[in-house]
Write an enzyme that holds these catalytic residues in place. Structure first.
Site, mmCIF file in Angstrom:
data_model
loop_
_atom_site.group_PDB
_atom_site.id
_atom_site.type_symbol
_atom_site.label_atom_id
_atom_site.label_comp_id
_atom_site.label_asym_id
_atom_site.label_seq_id
_atom_site.Cartn_x
_atom_site.Cartn_y
_atom_site.Cartn_z
ATOM 1 C CG HIS A 78 -2.315 -0.739 1.477
ATOM 2 N ND1 HIS A 78 -3.027 -1.124 2.112
ATOM 3 C CD2 HIS A 78 -2.258 -2.437 0.493
ATOM 4 C CE1 HIS A 78 -3.778 -2.227 1.531
ATOM 5 N NE2 HIS A 78 -3.473 -2.931 0.736
ATOM 6 C CD GLU A 80 -2.708 4.121 3.231
ATOM 7 O OE1 GLU A 80 -3.939 4.431 3.208
ATOM 8 O OE2 GLU A 80 -1.821 3.381 2.069
ATOM 9 C CB CYS A 114 -6.191 -1.330 4.769
ATOM 10 S SG CYS A 114 -4.765 -1.336 5.483
#
Length: 144
Positions: A78, A80, A114
């Site tokens: 991801h 992030e 998430c």
């Protein structure tokens, strides 16, 4: 018109998302401390692994797996996570992370992290999350 800081950094996160190698969604993230960019990241395959965009293959897409499910089938890291991996721990403490995402059709994707990314953000001691919601509105979470 001059952009405020949140819009300025969100616009940069949008540009970072253009490096994404995912066929389903493009995300960009940047970590900022004291109005200085500490790190950036986009979603895509780990270093040394073929990118989905290059081989035009996505296992989750082929199996019609909904967003947010069966991450273990996905090669991607991801945005992030990549921003945190690329950042200096000392500079990330008390920083902010900005996240922007886009669907395959170009519409805004919800940029809320998430559950796994939430844990990584907390572990990096990042204190503020700023992201684009589905409608392109900026959402800000302080004292994350």
């Amino acid at each position: 018109m001059r952009l405020d800081w949140d819009n300025y950094f969100i616009e940069i996160a949008k540009v970072v998302s253009l490096r994404s190698t995912c066929l389903r969604r493009r995300y960009g993230a940047l970590i900022v401390k004291d109005r200085v960019i500490v790190s950036t990241g986009y979603n895509g395959s780990p270093r040394g692994v073929e990118n989905c965009i290059d081989i035009q293959k996505c296992k989750r897409k082929e199996l019609n797996i909904p967003s947010g499910e069966r991450y273990e089938l996905c090669e991607a890291v991801h945005a992030e996570q990549n921003a945190i991996i690329n950042g200096s721990p000392e500079r990330m403490k008390d920083a902010a992370i900005y996240i922007a995402g886009f669907e395959e059709n170009g519409n805004f994707a919800d940029g809320a992290p998430c559950k796994l990314c939430n844990r990584m953000i907390r572990n990096a001691q990042i204190k503020e999350v700023v992201y684009l919601g589905n409608g392109g509105n900026i959402v800000k979470i302080n004292n994350f």
